[in-house]
Design a protein around this motif. Sequence first.
Motif, short mmCIF file in Angstrom:
data_model
loop_
_atom_site.label_atom_id
_atom_site.label_comp_id
_atom_site.label_asym_id
_atom_site.label_seq_id
_atom_site.Cartn_x
_atom_site.Cartn_y
_atom_site.Cartn_z
N SER A 52 7.79 -25.87 5.10
CA SER A 52 7.59 -27.01 4.21
C SER A 52 7.80 -26.56 2.76
CB SER A 52 6.17 -27.56 4.36
OG SER A 52 5.98 -28.05 5.66
N ILE A 53 8.58 -27.36 2.03
CA ILE A 53 8.85 -27.13 0.62
C ILE A 53 8.51 -28.42 -0.12
CG2 ILE A 53 10.62 -26.56 -1.11
CD1 ILE A 53 10.19 -24.25 0.78
N SER A 54 7.83 -28.29 -1.24
CA SER A 54 7.57 -29.45 -2.09
C SER A 54 8.80 -29.66 -2.98
CB SER A 54 6.33 -29.22 -2.94
OG SER A 54 6.17 -30.27 -3.86
N VAL A 55 9.41 -30.82 -2.87
CA VAL A 55 10.57 -31.18 -3.69
C VAL A 55 10.16 -32.38 -4.53
CG1 VAL A 55 12.99 -31.92 -3.69
CG2 VAL A 55 12.17 -30.37 -1.90
N ASN A 56 10.06 -32.17 -5.84
CA ASN A 56 9.55 -33.21 -6.75
C ASN A 56 8.21 -33.76 -6.27
OD1 ASN A 56 11.69 -32.89 -8.43
ND2 ASN A 56 12.58 -34.89 -8.11
N GLY A 57 7.37 -32.86 -5.72
CA GLY A 57 6.04 -33.24 -5.29
C GLY A 57 5.96 -33.84 -3.89
N THR A 58 7.09 -33.96 -3.20
CA THR A 58 7.12 -34.52 -1.86
C THR A 58 7.30 -33.41 -0.84
OG1 THR A 58 8.11 -36.55 -2.72
CG2 THR A 58 8.29 -36.18 -0.35
N CYS A 59 6.43 -33.37 0.16
CA CYS A 59 6.51 -32.35 1.21
C CYS A 59 7.70 -32.64 2.12
CB CYS A 59 5.21 -32.36 2.01
SG CYS A 59 5.19 -31.20 3.38
N LEU A 60 8.66 -31.70 2.18
CA LEU A 60 9.84 -31.85 3.03
C LEU A 60 9.98 -30.64 3.94
CD1 LEU A 60 12.47 -33.17 0.44
CD2 LEU A 60 11.05 -34.51 2.02
N PRO A 66 21.65 -22.88 4.27
CA PRO A 66 23.05 -22.53 4.13
C PRO A 66 23.34 -21.26 3.33
CG PRO A 66 22.57 -24.63 3.03
CD PRO A 66 21.30 -24.12 3.62
N GLY A 67 22.34 -20.55 2.86
CA GLY A 67 22.57 -19.30 2.13
C GLY A 67 22.09 -19.36 0.70
N ASP A 68 22.51 -20.39 -0.03
CA ASP A 68 22.12 -20.48 -1.43
C ASP A 68 21.13 -21.62 -1.68
OD1 ASP A 68 23.85 -22.61 -1.00
OD2 ASP A 68 24.93 -22.36 -2.89
N GLY A 69 20.54 -22.15 -0.60
CA GLY A 69 19.60 -23.26 -0.76
C GLY A 69 19.04 -23.74 0.55
N PHE A 70 18.53 -24.97 0.53
CA PHE A 70 17.90 -25.61 1.68
C PHE A 70 18.57 -26.94 1.95
CE2 PHE A 70 14.75 -24.21 -1.46
CZ PHE A 70 14.07 -23.19 -0.80
N THR A 71 18.45 -27.40 3.20
CA THR A 71 18.80 -28.78 3.54
C THR A 71 17.56 -29.43 4.12
OG1 THR A 71 21.10 -28.20 3.98
CG2 THR A 71 20.33 -30.29 4.87
N PHE A 72 17.33 -30.68 3.73
CA PHE A 72 16.19 -31.46 4.20
C PHE A 72 16.70 -32.80 4.69
CE2 PHE A 72 15.03 -29.07 0.40
CZ PHE A 72 13.97 -28.29 0.84
N GLY A 73 16.10 -33.33 5.73
CA GLY A 73 16.43 -34.68 6.19
C GLY A 73 15.47 -35.68 5.56
N LEU A 74 16.01 -36.67 4.88
CA LEU A 74 15.18 -37.70 4.23
C LEU A 74 15.28 -38.99 5.01
CD1 LEU A 74 16.21 -37.15 0.49
CD2 LEU A 74 14.35 -36.06 1.77
N GLU A 77 12.36 -44.38 4.52
CA GLU A 77 11.07 -44.64 3.87
C GLU A 77 10.80 -43.63 2.76
OE1 GLU A 77 7.29 -46.84 3.64
OE2 GLU A 77 9.39 -47.25 4.09
N THR A 78 11.17 -42.37 2.98
CA THR A 78 11.01 -41.34 1.95
C THR A 78 11.87 -41.68 0.74
OG1 THR A 78 10.59 -39.67 3.64
CG2 THR A 78 11.23 -38.87 1.47
N MET A 79 13.06 -42.17 0.98
CA MET A 79 13.96 -42.55 -0.12
C MET A 79 13.37 -43.71 -0.92
SD MET A 79 16.59 -40.49 0.16
CE MET A 79 18.01 -41.28 -0.58
N ARG A 80 12.71 -44.65 -0.24
CA ARG A 80 12.15 -45.82 -0.92
C ARG A 80 10.86 -45.51 -1.67
NH1 ARG A 80 13.86 -48.36 3.89
NH2 ARG A 80 11.82 -48.08 4.85
N LYS A 81 10.02 -44.66 -1.11
CA LYS A 81 8.67 -44.45 -1.65
C LYS A 81 8.54 -43.28 -2.62
CE LYS A 81 6.59 -47.67 0.74
NZ LYS A 81 5.96 -48.82 0.17
N THR A 82 9.61 -42.52 -2.82
CA THR A 82 9.56 -41.38 -3.75
C THR A 82 10.73 -41.49 -4.73
OG1 THR A 82 11.01 -39.92 -2.46
CG2 THR A 82 8.66 -39.93 -1.87
N ASN A 83 10.76 -40.60 -5.70
CA ASN A 83 11.90 -40.59 -6.62
C ASN A 83 13.11 -39.88 -6.03
OD1 ASN A 83 11.30 -37.87 -6.82
ND2 ASN A 83 10.92 -37.90 -9.02
N LEU A 84 13.01 -39.40 -4.79
CA LEU A 84 14.14 -38.72 -4.17
C LEU A 84 15.31 -39.66 -3.93
CD1 LEU A 84 12.21 -36.43 -1.65
CD2 LEU A 84 12.95 -35.91 -3.99
N GLY A 85 15.03 -40.95 -3.81
CA GLY A 85 16.09 -41.94 -3.66
C GLY A 85 16.92 -42.14 -4.92
N ASP A 86 16.43 -41.65 -6.05
CA ASP A 86 17.13 -41.78 -7.33
C ASP A 86 17.99 -40.56 -7.67
OD1 ASP A 86 15.87 -44.25 -7.75
OD2 ASP A 86 14.16 -43.29 -8.74
#
Length: 135
Positions: A52-60, A66-74, A77-86
């Motif tokens: 689990s990683i907090s991304v902009n305060g959201t637990c994902l 991939p080597g230089d980062g992470f991939t998360f499935g959103l 509802e996560t897109m609607r209720k957090t700023n991750l949709g922006d």
Amino acid sequence: RICRGTGGARMVFTGIVEEVGKVKSLEKNDQGGVDLYVTAGLTLDGVVLGDSISVNGTCLTVTSLPGDGFTFGLAPETMRKTNLGDLSTESGVNLERSLQANGRMGGHIVQGHVDGTGTIDKVEKEEDALWYTIG
């Protein structure tokens, strides 16, 4: 709701940003959501699939490394209720790894889950602080 990582362990965060990552891509997936790919450095250390990683305060949950980062499935509802949709490509995002029981516990204990949304009704300045009224 509790953020669970691998093995069913409960995940919490301190709320202290470890680094600012960068959105490399946002791609629609077959489940109706979005795959978010974020590049990072420091926060990659010791991370494995399912962490689990907090991304902009959201637990994902990390779905690939991939080597230089992470991939998360959103989920939609996560897109609607957090700023991750922006977010868009090249957006900066605050990153924090989940707290380990053998580490320092500075900051606060937070779970990173959204239980609801509100509207900022008023912002008042008081010396060097801001008071928000949320309805």
